[in-house]
Every structure is written in C-alpha cells, then in structure tokens.
Enzyme design. Sequence first.
Site, PDB file in Angstrom:
ATOM      1  N   HIS A  10     -12.693  -7.613   1.887  1.00 41.58           N
ATOM      2  CA  HIS A  10     -12.313  -8.692   1.478  1.00 41.58           C
ATOM      3  C   HIS A  10     -12.708 -10.078   1.992  1.00 41.58           C
ATOM      4  O   HIS A  10     -13.178 -10.978   0.918  1.00 41.58           O
ATOM      5  CB  HIS A  10     -10.566  -8.973   1.692  1.00 41.58           C
ATOM      6  CG  HIS A  10      -9.855  -7.664   1.194  1.00 41.58           C
ATOM      7  ND1 HIS A  10      -9.310  -7.859  -0.400  1.00 41.58           N
ATOM      8  CD2 HIS A  10      -9.251  -6.705   1.625  1.00 41.58           C
ATOM      9  CE1 HIS A  10      -8.662  -6.792  -0.909  1.00 41.58           C
ATOM     10  NE2 HIS A  10      -8.755  -5.840   0.295  1.00 41.58           N
ATOM     11  N   GLU A  32     -23.974  -3.366   3.765  1.00 40.85           N
ATOM     12  CA  GLU A  32     -23.026  -2.535   3.639  1.00 40.85           C
ATOM     13  C   GLU A  32     -23.242  -1.314   4.259  1.00 40.85           C
ATOM     14  O   GLU A  32     -24.253  -0.497   3.716  1.00 40.85           O
ATOM     15  CB  GLU A  32     -22.343  -2.437   2.223  1.00 40.85           C
ATOM     16  CG  GLU A  32     -21.284  -1.457   2.342  1.00 40.85           C
ATOM     17  CD  GLU A  32     -20.121  -1.736   3.071  1.00 40.85           C
ATOM     18  OE1 GLU A  32     -19.425  -0.570   3.563  1.00 40.85           O
ATOM     19  OE2 GLU A  32     -19.377  -2.655   2.827  1.00 40.85           O
ATOM     20  N   SER A  41      -8.993  -0.499   0.327  1.00 40.48           N
ATOM     21  CA  SER A  41      -8.104   0.282   1.276  1.00 40.48           C
ATOM     22  C   SER A  41      -6.839   0.407   1.026  1.00 40.48           C
ATOM     23  O   SER A  41      -6.207   1.223   1.070  1.00 40.48           O
ATOM     24  CB  SER A  41      -8.475  -0.026   2.812  1.00 40.48           C
ATOM     25  OG  SER A  41      -9.761   0.324   3.151  1.00 40.48           O
ATOM     26  N   CYS A  42      -6.232  -0.865   0.691  1.00 46.20           N
ATOM     27  CA  CYS A  42      -4.985  -0.865   0.306  1.00 46.20           C
ATOM     28  C   CYS A  42      -4.303  -0.160  -1.067  1.00 46.20           C
ATOM     29  O   CYS A  42      -3.289  -0.235  -1.306  1.00 46.20           O
ATOM     30  CB  CYS A  42      -4.277  -2.294   0.278  1.00 46.20           C
ATOM     31  SG  CYS A  42      -5.391  -3.480  -0.408  1.00 46.20           S
ATOM     32  N   SER A 108     -18.615  -9.771   8.816  1.00 44.87           N
ATOM     33  CA  SER A 108     -17.167  -8.913   8.521  1.00 44.87           C
ATOM     34  C   SER A 108     -17.252  -7.573   8.861  1.00 44.87           C
ATOM     35  O   SER A 108     -17.254  -6.811   8.021  1.00 44.87           O
ATOM     36  CB  SER A 108     -16.864  -9.494   7.080  1.00 44.87           C
ATOM     37  OG  SER A 108     -15.571  -8.686   6.967  1.00 44.87           O
ATOM     38  N   ILE A 157       0.142   1.868   7.399  1.00 48.96           N
ATOM     39  CA  ILE A 157      -0.692   2.711   6.778  1.00 48.96           C
ATOM     40  C   ILE A 157      -0.024   4.066   6.799  1.00 48.96           C
ATOM     41  O   ILE A 157      -0.394   4.915   6.217  1.00 48.96           O
ATOM     42  CB  ILE A 157      -2.118   2.554   7.605  1.00 48.96           C
ATOM     43  CG1 ILE A 157      -2.698   1.274   7.370  1.00 48.96           C
ATOM     44  CG2 ILE A 157      -3.000   3.681   7.218  1.00 48.96           C
ATOM     45  CD1 ILE A 157      -3.789   1.177   8.130  1.00 48.96           C
ATOM     46  N   ASP A 176       6.183   8.488  16.015  1.00 50.44           N
ATOM     47  CA  ASP A 176       5.638   7.078  16.721  1.00 50.44           C
ATOM     48  C   ASP A 176       6.018   6.980  18.123  1.00 50.44           C
ATOM     49  O   ASP A 176       7.127   7.530  18.396  1.00 50.44           O
ATOM     50  CB  ASP A 176       5.776   5.986  15.756  1.00 50.44           C
ATOM     51  CG  ASP A 176       5.135   4.847  16.113  1.00 50.44           C
ATOM     52  OD1 ASP A 176       4.327   4.478  15.229  1.00 50.44           O
ATOM     53  OD2 ASP A 176       5.342   4.225  17.255  1.00 50.44           O
ATOM     54  N   TYR A 185       6.858  -4.778  12.026  1.00 52.87           N
ATOM     55  CA  TYR A 185       7.272  -5.530  10.710  1.00 52.87           C
ATOM     56  C   TYR A 185       8.533  -5.817  10.337  1.00 52.87           C
ATOM     57  O   TYR A 185       8.838  -6.959   9.889  1.00 52.87           O
ATOM     58  CB  TYR A 185       6.715  -4.591   9.636  1.00 52.87           C
ATOM     59  CG  TYR A 185       5.358  -4.448   9.599  1.00 52.87           C
ATOM     60  CD1 TYR A 185       4.203  -5.101   9.236  1.00 52.87           C
ATOM     61  CD2 TYR A 185       4.744  -3.069  10.293  1.00 52.87           C
ATOM     62  CE1 TYR A 185       2.703  -5.070   9.182  1.00 52.87           C
ATOM     63  CE2 TYR A 185       3.424  -2.914  10.242  1.00 52.87           C
ATOM     64  CZ  TYR A 185       2.466  -3.808   9.631  1.00 52.87           C
ATOM     65  OH  TYR A 185       1.061  -3.706   9.900  1.00 52.87           O
ATOM     66  N   GLY A 242      -3.597   2.673  14.137  1.00 59.97           N
ATOM     67  CA  GLY A 242      -4.081   1.445  14.242  1.00 59.97           C
ATOM     68  C   GLY A 242      -5.743   1.248  14.173  1.00 59.97           C
ATOM     69  O   GLY A 242      -6.244   2.201  13.663  1.00 59.97           O
ATOM     70  N   ASP A 280     -10.905  -8.114   9.519  1.00 63.12           N
ATOM     71  CA  ASP A 280     -10.075  -7.495  10.497  1.00 63.12           C
ATOM     72  C   ASP A 280     -10.584  -7.532  11.961  1.00 63.12           C
ATOM     73  O   ASP A 280     -10.014  -7.067  12.847  1.00 63.12           O
ATOM     74  CB  ASP A 280     -10.043  -5.923  10.045  1.00 63.12           C
ATOM     75  CG  ASP A 280      -9.209  -5.680   8.897  1.00 63.12           C
ATOM     76  OD1 ASP A 280      -8.538  -6.851   8.449  1.00 63.12           O
ATOM     77  OD2 ASP A 280      -9.057  -4.687   8.428  1.00 63.12           O
ATOM     78  N   ALA A 298      -5.172  -8.409   3.696  1.00 64.29           N
ATOM     79  CA  ALA A 298      -6.386  -8.739   2.799  1.00 64.29           C
ATOM     80  C   ALA A 298      -6.190 -10.436   2.421  1.00 64.29           C
ATOM     81  O   ALA A 298      -7.176 -10.981   2.131  1.00 64.29           O
ATOM     82  CB  ALA A 298      -6.148  -7.799   1.500  1.00 64.29           C
ATOM     83  N   ARG A 302      -9.308 -12.904   2.698  1.00 66.30           N
ATOM     84  CA  ARG A 302      -9.617 -13.751   1.392  1.00 66.30           C
ATOM     85  C   ARG A 302      -9.631 -15.303   1.812  1.00 66.30           C
ATOM     86  O   ARG A 302     -10.759 -15.941   1.484  1.00 66.30           O
ATOM     87  CB  ARG A 302      -8.761 -13.718   0.325  1.00 66.30           C
ATOM     88  CG  ARG A 302      -8.886 -12.044  -0.118  1.00 66.30           C
ATOM     89  CD  ARG A 302     -10.258 -11.583  -1.042  1.00 66.30           C
ATOM     90  NE  ARG A 302     -10.399 -10.390  -1.376  1.00 66.30           N
ATOM     91  CZ  ARG A 302     -10.311 -10.348  -2.707  1.00 66.30           C
ATOM     92  NH1 ARG A 302     -10.451 -11.205  -3.512  1.00 66.30           N
ATOM     93  NH2 ARG A 302     -10.690  -8.886  -3.138  1.00 66.30           N
TER      94      ARG A 302
END
Length: 453
Positions: A10, A32, A41-42, A108, A157, A176, A185, A242, A280, A298, A302
């Site tokens: 992104h 790349e 990825s999302c 990036s 994720i 977890d 979240y 993560g 990231d 993302a 951006r």
Amino acid sequence: MKYVVVGTSHAGYEVIETLLKEDSEAQIEVFESGDKPSFLSCGIQSYLENVSPSLDSLHYATTTSYEKQGVNIHVNTTVVDLDTDNKTITVEHDGTKEDVSYDKLFLSPGGSAVKPPITGIDDYNNVFFMRGREWADKIKQRMPHAKKAVVVGGGYIGIEAAEAFAKAGIETKIIDVAERILSTYLDPEFTNILEQNSKQHQLEFIGGESVKEITGNDNGDVTTVITDKGEYQADTVLFAVGVAPATSWLKDKIDLGTKGIITIDHHQQTSAPDVYAGGDATMVPFAPIEEDRYIALATNSRRQGVTAALNMVGKSATMPRVSGTSGLQLFDYKFGQTGVHGTEADNYDGHLGQQYVEERIRPKFMQDDTTVHMKIIFDKDSHRILGGQVMSTEDVTQAINTLSVAISAGFTLEQLAVQDFFFQPDYDRPWHYLNVLAQQALGQSYGSDQMLF
C-alpha cells in the site's frame, strides 16, 4: 529526478502513483522481492471463502500496469543493503548483486510473519502462516483436506482464517495467550458476544493459553498442539501471531526503534537525508493523544505514501494524525473501532471515562428489534471524545467513521449529544444512536422515546 521505491504494497504503491502525478519527468525504479507486485493481503479471506476468483484478482497493480505507466519494475529482487553516504542501494536478483543509485529513496520493507519459538514448529507438514500470496495459496490448497484446524492468534488476521475454516465445515479452534478474542481491538462487552456467537458457528476460542509444542506422526504430519494448559488435536495449524518489521538489513544504516521499527518524522523522513519510509515497518501519529503508535493498517500506509511522495518532489506535507479506525465481520456481527480503548485506563495520562450502551436502532413501530452495541471513550474532565466501538448484526460500521471524524475534530460529548443526524424510520430514530451514546455518557437523555420508539 531518480526515485527508488522499495516495496510495492500500500505505501509503496501510493508513492509510485503520487510521484507519477506530481513529477512528469520522474524516473522511477521499483524493487519487489515477490514475483508479483502490489498484493492485497487484506483480501486473503475472500480468496479462502471463494469470493475472490483467484489470487491474481487480489493485486491492485501488476508488472504490466506499472510498465504501461513508465515505471521500471523489478520483481524477484531483494534489497539487501543501503549506503546513505553514496546514495545507493544494493539489490540481489538470481544470486547476482548490483548497486543502484537514487536521488530520493522510499522504503516500504513491510514485515514478515512472526514465528514464535515453539518446539516442532518447523518439523511437520500442514503448519502455515497467514502472510502474503504464497502462504495464502498453500492454505487454500490445504482446506479441502483439513478436518481439525487450530489457529494460533486471535487478532484480525487469525479470526479471518478461522472463520473461513469454520465456514468450510472444518472443526476449528483459536488459541491465544490473551484471555479474550480480538483483545487489542474490542473491549470485553463486545468480545463476550463474539465468542458466544462464534461457538454457534462451530468456532471455539480458547484464551489464556500459550502454545509450547507441536507434535506429529511418523508420516511427518502435524497431529497435536500442546499449550501450557492442554492438548488439542489438529491436522492443520495456522499461526497468526503478528508481524515483525523486515528491517534487519537496515541496522546501522538508518535509525531504528523498538523491534526494528524505522524511525521517521511526520514528513516520513528517516534519519538519513533523502530517505523516506512508510508502511508496516513504521509508526503513525495518533489523533486522540499526541503520540506515535504502531498501527499496521492499509489506510495508514496509503496516507503515508502520499505524504512521503509530496515531500520527495519538494512540496511540504505532514502525515495527518489518525485514530487507527478499522472494521471487520465475524459470522453474524459486524463491528468497528477507533481511537483509545477502555482497557487503556491504567495507562492514560488523565481520567478516562467510558460508556457502553445497547440501543434499538429503529422505532418500535417498525417491528424491528435489531440492536446496536456501542461504547464511547472520553476524557472525564474535558469530555473530549477519544475513542469508540460499534457492533451489530446489521451493518452500522460506517458509524465508526463518524466517531473517527469527531475525534479528529476535537468533539466533546456535549457536541455529539446534539449533533445533527437525519431521521427516517427505515434507518434510525429521532435521536440517532450516536446521539444517545453521548447523552448516556453525560448521564442525560433528551426527549426520551422509549414508549413509542
């Protein structure tokens, strides 16, 4: 001007597109490490659930599209070194290294999936990581053969993969170390509901346990996940615990912070002249509180890309403060969150207030009992709004964008309590549920409509 961009997700993508718009004479070299650029990825969950037709559909740019724009794109090429004094990077392709010069450089590097130090994690078949195109394809190929899956990690994720598994009829558990699903979240009022709803869809959350070992059979296939409290059968294990910034090659080249996060200012400038970074591997300025936070989204990348590119062409741009606004769906519930959480009360420099409300969305005469679950976080002294969460079986997630705007605008509870929202019985009540949320936080309510509405 020669611009070099490392990474095409992104942030890198946005830098490229902005440079093309801002500098008609730009010479852009892009590197790349993967075989295809700009993977989304999302969108992996949509691929696992057969919504997206192919992995190729999850790219928002291709080698061909870049070439048509006059961008020199180099795939399967890894950047392995940086010389800020001579303004060169070292790239490796097919075992051959070469130096590439730059006038302006954007980094990036993204991140790599965290591989925890667990016994057996590298020893058995059908152990996967939820990161990138290659892993997405491996997971998709495995799904028709899986019967019992364990997903390690209860963040965004992890739940995306677990939901896809459960919908495919695979007996699935999420393990977890945190006591709650999505604990970073959403606050407990929301996660309690999500955990119960997930059970109804054959997805079980197991919190407060740390995975210690993975074992398998003589054929080399995984069979068991062992935690500090129990053992769980599994023929498929997926880790989503993560992402670590992929910045080890930048050590001693530019300043790095905790866990290898690239140090940048709010112009996306690193410690080296003419070297910028985003994505990231960096932090973003936080809107509710004047500090920088690591929020890998993302949307943030951006904005960072545009900010960096404008500064690279000689304009002055500052990364806007963001609240880390995000949203997702887990089975029957759609939810969104922004800003500070109620769980941050002990670390907040002040007095943190919070109010949770469950409210009917529409008037009673609409014969619809759909409820919205809401929470607002605020400073008790100033009443300034600092965060919020919304959730419902109906899609009300756009309301979290409204709260995000309120945070950025410095709104108080008093302002939100009487803010102008339209009323139409198909959509809401005369007092919109966000009005009611703020009113409840203030300990008041205007024109109570519980009897008729």
